[in-house]
Design a protein around this motif. Structure first.
Motif, PDB file in Angstrom:
ATOM      1  N   UNK A 150     -13.559 -24.508 -10.294  1.00 59.64           N
ATOM      2  CA  UNK A 150     -14.467 -23.404  -9.997  1.00 59.64           C
ATOM      3  C   UNK A 150     -14.333 -22.975  -8.547  1.00 59.64           C
ATOM      4  N   UNK A 151     -13.162 -22.390  -8.205  1.00 64.56           N
ATOM      5  CA  UNK A 151     -12.944 -21.974  -6.828  1.00 64.56           C
ATOM      6  C   UNK A 151     -12.975 -20.460  -6.654  1.00 64.56           C
ATOM      7  N   UNK A 152     -13.363 -19.731  -7.699  1.00 67.09           N
ATOM      8  CA  UNK A 152     -13.652 -18.308  -7.573  1.00 67.09           C
ATOM      9  C   UNK A 152     -12.494 -17.449  -7.096  1.00 67.09           C
ATOM     10  N   UNK A 153     -11.260 -17.747  -7.544  1.00 66.80           N
ATOM     11  CA  UNK A 153     -10.127 -16.951  -7.061  1.00 66.80           C
ATOM     12  C   UNK A 153      -9.194 -16.475  -8.169  1.00 66.80           C
ATOM     13  N   UNK A 154      -9.570 -16.625  -9.427  1.00 70.51           N
ATOM     14  CA  UNK A 154      -8.670 -16.242 -10.516  1.00 70.51           C
ATOM     15  C   UNK A 154      -8.347 -14.747 -10.481  1.00 70.51           C
ATOM     16  N   UNK A 155      -9.342 -13.916 -10.271  1.00 67.96           N
ATOM     17  CA  UNK A 155      -9.102 -12.473 -10.211  1.00 67.96           C
ATOM     18  C   UNK A 155      -8.176 -12.101  -9.073  1.00 67.96           C
ATOM     19  N   UNK A 156      -8.403 -12.716  -7.914  1.00 71.32           N
ATOM     20  CA  UNK A 156      -7.550 -12.452  -6.755  1.00 71.32           C
ATOM     21  C   UNK A 156      -6.128 -12.920  -7.007  1.00 71.32           C
ATOM     22  N   UNK A 157      -5.966 -14.101  -7.591  1.00 72.79           N
ATOM     23  CA  UNK A 157      -4.629 -14.623  -7.859  1.00 72.79           C
ATOM     24  C   UNK A 157      -3.876 -13.755  -8.868  1.00 72.79           C
ATOM     25  N   UNK A 158      -4.558 -13.302  -9.902  1.00 68.51           N
ATOM     26  CA  UNK A 158      -3.921 -12.413 -10.871  1.00 68.51           C
ATOM     27  C   UNK A 158      -3.508 -11.105 -10.209  1.00 68.51           C
ATOM     28  N   UNK A 159      -4.372 -10.575  -9.357  1.00 64.26           N
ATOM     29  CA  UNK A 159      -4.066  -9.315  -8.663  1.00 64.26           C
ATOM     30  C   UNK A 159      -2.830  -9.467  -7.788  1.00 64.26           C
ATOM     31  N   UNK A 160      -2.770 -10.541  -6.998  1.00 61.47           N
ATOM     32  CA  UNK A 160      -1.636 -10.747  -6.099  1.00 61.47           C
ATOM     33  C   UNK A 160      -0.332 -10.943  -6.880  1.00 61.47           C
ATOM     34  N   UNK A 161      -0.413 -11.626  -8.012  1.00 61.43           N
ATOM     35  CA  UNK A 161       0.772 -11.818  -8.844  1.00 61.43           C
ATOM     36  C   UNK A 161       1.249 -10.488  -9.409  1.00 61.43           C
ATOM     37  N   UNK A 162       0.318  -9.681  -9.912  1.00 61.19           N
ATOM     38  CA  UNK A 162       0.675  -8.370 -10.454  1.00 61.19           C
ATOM     39  C   UNK A 162       1.203  -7.450  -9.355  1.00 61.19           C
ATOM     40  N   UNK A 163       0.647  -7.568  -8.169  1.00 63.16           N
ATOM     41  CA  UNK A 163       1.115  -6.734  -7.059  1.00 63.16           C
ATOM     42  C   UNK A 163       2.566  -7.047  -6.721  1.00 63.16           C
ATOM     43  N   UNK A 164       2.915  -8.331  -6.737  1.00 65.36           N
ATOM     44  CA  UNK A 164       4.294  -8.722  -6.463  1.00 65.36           C
ATOM     45  C   UNK A 164       5.236  -8.202  -7.552  1.00 65.36           C
ATOM     46  N   UNK A 165       4.793  -8.245  -8.803  1.00 67.83           N
ATOM     47  CA  UNK A 165       5.607  -7.719  -9.909  1.00 67.83           C
ATOM     48  C   UNK A 165       5.811  -6.218  -9.754  1.00 67.83           C
ATOM     49  N   UNK A 166       4.735  -5.496  -9.454  1.00 64.46           N
ATOM     50  CA  UNK A 166       4.825  -4.042  -9.307  1.00 64.46           C
ATOM     51  C   UNK A 166       5.726  -3.665  -8.131  1.00 64.46           C
ATOM     52  N   UNK A 167       5.626  -4.411  -7.034  1.00 62.19           N
ATOM     53  CA  UNK A 167       6.458  -4.122  -5.861  1.00 62.19           C
ATOM     54  C   UNK A 167       7.936  -4.321  -6.171  1.00 62.19           C
ATOM     55  N   UNK A 168       8.257  -5.335  -6.957  1.00 61.43           N
ATOM     56  CA  UNK A 168       9.648  -5.594  -7.316  1.00 61.43           C
ATOM     57  C   UNK A 168      10.208  -4.466  -8.185  1.00 61.43           C
ATOM     58  N   UNK A 169       9.394  -3.973  -9.089  1.00 60.43           N
ATOM     59  CA  UNK A 169       9.839  -2.858  -9.940  1.00 60.43           C
ATOM     60  C   UNK A 169      10.038  -1.604  -9.098  1.00 60.43           C
ATOM     61  N   UNK A 170       9.118  -1.335  -8.171  1.00 58.01           N
ATOM     62  CA  UNK A 170       9.263  -0.170  -7.299  1.00 58.01           C
ATOM     63  C   UNK A 170      10.538  -0.270  -6.469  1.00 58.01           C
ATOM     64  N   UNK A 171      10.877  -1.482  -6.026  1.00 57.43           N
ATOM     65  CA  UNK A 171      12.087  -1.671  -5.233  1.00 57.43           C
ATOM     66  C   UNK A 171      13.335  -1.317  -6.041  1.00 57.43           C
ATOM     67  N   UNK A 172      13.330  -1.636  -7.329  1.00 60.92           N
ATOM     68  CA  UNK A 172      14.474  -1.303  -8.186  1.00 60.92           C
ATOM     69  C   UNK A 172      14.603   0.206  -8.314  1.00 60.92           C
TER      70      UNK A 172
END
Length: 561
Positions: A41-63
């Motif tokens: 119960x460390x209250x960071x699941x939403x933040x962690x999912x967001x950061x992971x998705x942001x990295x995925x989106x950035x990689x696609x934009x780079x392509x």
């Protein structure tokens, strides 16, 4: 405004989905953080999912950027980029599982042998592969988690007919129904009166998939569960109180003290042995990836042993160790005292582990930037939050991070944090700024002093050319040693030490009182002694300080104040 729907699962659909998923997780981030009670119960699941998705989106934009006007990337290119971006940017237990879900989908979408993989049939196969591969990546799968939600989405998709829009909607509805019953599957969720946070995030991601193929986002409604606390915008004060109480204690008493995450370059056989060893050390073990690159996540009491296991298996890097912070807290009456917000903090992006240690010792909160892997704005925002201060001085330490850091600063300001961005273009400028930082001064005065110190520091670096290129100093070939002053190539040579000496002489010809040298792991062992001797002999009034930067990309960073 309705989204223009995509007809088939092509590269543009991948790009659209990643962007919409990031937006959806951004809207739901605080809600998901609030219901995060499992596995810790460390209250960071939403933040962690967001950061992971942001990295995925950035990689696609780079392509897409790499193609510019020469065309559009293939579906395989975009899908692989999405999976790789999520893998290297995965954060926490939930982000690591999301990365494996995306990797499973990419394995199907990138298979050029089947043309049908772009239509509803391909999407059904991709969702099934995603759910199965995520379950296989978790050492001990638990029902009532995101794994249950992913499996239900795949089951619903397999029972549907039609195009990608119809399959996506069926998967979304199946996931929502599964999410609603998670409290009945996992006691800790039922006690807190919440649904699974990771599953809630996956529902948001699948909702973005529906919008990608239909042009319309699914209507946000409450999950069909009497136990939910705050799902899809509906709040239950009594249940939220239970969730808040649970957030101040681990999901299970006596759980491991540390979360350890790292990327690992290793062979499959070594990873199989690593899984066995880490499983014996702790819990919440998730190992995702393949083709020589893995993301390892585990909760342990002995963080050092978890890292050592990675060293034995291959080459671990981007190591993140988080103390859950419960064992060291002294409580009264079973209540955890709230953490008091400090007045001022410094947040800095640094290019290597050695500098990260130096900045941390000086009191800064750091964001590690690996060679070729610049941090996303969300990662910088998270560091600002982690600093837990009313006022933050932000040091990007890279000219290319100017816009990213500005976006992070703007986001932090919307959360009530006063942020000043000092446009440092190199880590040596950041060191100079940090050296004059005085938290006791008025904020504006401190920022002016730090900005002046950074601006008075000229910077350079010595690196190795990766390819043939035109520069201001002439044409360089791959393997040449480059000396860059203020970002421009000034020296092209074949010897690292002589190139560094030439750069240093040019910089000191304009004067200076202090030389700062930051050595990368690949710099020659003798270079620091040679340059220090050169400064002593030719520039009598100039002092020299040397730091070890670790794996920082450049062989050498030079600062002259």
């Amino acid at each position: 405004m309705a989204q223009v729907p995509q007809t088939f699962f092509d590269a543009l659909a991948v790009r659209t989905w990643c962007g919409l998923a990031l937006e959806a997780l951004g809207r739901a981030r605080e809600e998901i953080d609030a219901i995060n009670v499992y596995p810790v119960a460390d209250g960071d699941t939403g933040t962690n999912l967001y950061l992971t998705a942001e990295s995925a989106a950035a990689a696609v934009e780079a392509v897409f950027t790499a193609y510019d006007e020469s065309g559009r990337p293939s579906l395989a290119d975009a899908a692989r980029a999405m999976a790789h971006g999520a893998l290297i940017g995965a954060r926490g237990n939930s982000g690591t599982i999301l990365a494996q879900l995306l990797r499973g989908m990419a394995q199907v979408l990138a298979d050029d042998s089947e043309a049908s993989h772009t239509d509803g049939t391909g999407l059904r196969l991709a969702l099934r592969r995603a759910a199965d591969s995520a379950r296989e990546a978790v050492a001990h799968p638990v029902e009532g988690t995101v794994l249950s939600v992913a499996s239900a989405a795949a089951d619903a998709a397999e029972g549907s007919e039609g195009d990608c829009g119809a399959v996506a909607r069926a998967a979304y509805e199946g996931a929502r129904a599964a999410l609603a019953v998670t409290p009945g599957q996992l006691a800790v969720l039922e006690r807190a009166g919440v649904v699974d946070a990771g599953g809630r995030g996956l529902v948001a991601v699948l909702g973005a998939l529906v919008e990608t193929f239909t042009g319309e986002a699914p209507r946000v409604v409450a999950a069909a569960s009497a136990a939910h606390a705050r799902v899809d915008g509906v709040s239950d004060p009594a249940a939220m109180a239970a969730a808040d109480e649970c957030a101040d204690a681990p999901a299970e008493a006596g759980g491991p003290a540390f979360e350890v995450i790292y990327l690992l370059e290793a062979e499959d056989a070594a990873v199989a042995r690593l899984r066995t060893r880490l499983d014996a050390l702790g819990d919440s073990l998730v190992v995702v990836g393949g083709d020589g690159l893995w993301n390892v996540h585990v909760h342990v009491d002995d963080a050092g042993a978890a890292v050592e296991a990675g060293v034995e298996a291959g080459r671990p890097y981007r190591i993140r160790i988080t103390h859950f912070g419960l064992g060291d807290v002294h409580t009264r009456g079973g209540e955890r005292p709230p953490r008091e917000r400090v007045q001022r903090a410094v947040v800095a992006v640094v290019p290597g582990e050695g500098l990260a240690g130096l900045y941390t010792e000086a009191g800064a909160t750091t964001v590690l930037a690996r060679p070729g892997e610049p941090p996303a704005s969300g990662e910088i925002v998270e560091a600002v939050r982690r600093a837990h201060a009313r006022e933050v001085v932000l040091l990007p330490n890279d000219a290319d991070l100017r816009h990213t850091a500005a976006a992070a600063a703007e986001q932090a300001r919307t959360e009530g944090i006063r942020v000043a961005l000092i446009p440092t273009r190199s880590a040596v400028q950041g060191i100079a700024a940090l050296a004059v930082h005085e938290p006791g001064r008025r904020f504006d005065e401190d920022v002016v002093s730090m900005t002046s110190a950074a601006g008075a520091t000229r910077y350079a670096e010595v690196a190795v050319a990766e390819r043939q290129s035109w520069t201001l100093a002439g044409i360089c070939e791959a393997g040449d040693v480059l000396g860059l002053i203020e970002g421009d190539v000034a020296v092209i040579g074949s010897d690292v030490t002589s190139a560094a000496e030439t750069v240093l002489d040019r910089m000191l010809s304009a004067g200076g009182e202090l030389v700062t040298l930051v050595l990368g792991d690949d710099a020659p062992d003798s270079i620091a002694d040679h340059l220090e001797a050169r400064v002593r002999e030719a520039y009598l009034a100039v002092d020299t300080v040397v730091y070890r930067g670790g794996r920082q990309g450049a062989l050498l960073l030079i600062g002259v104040e």
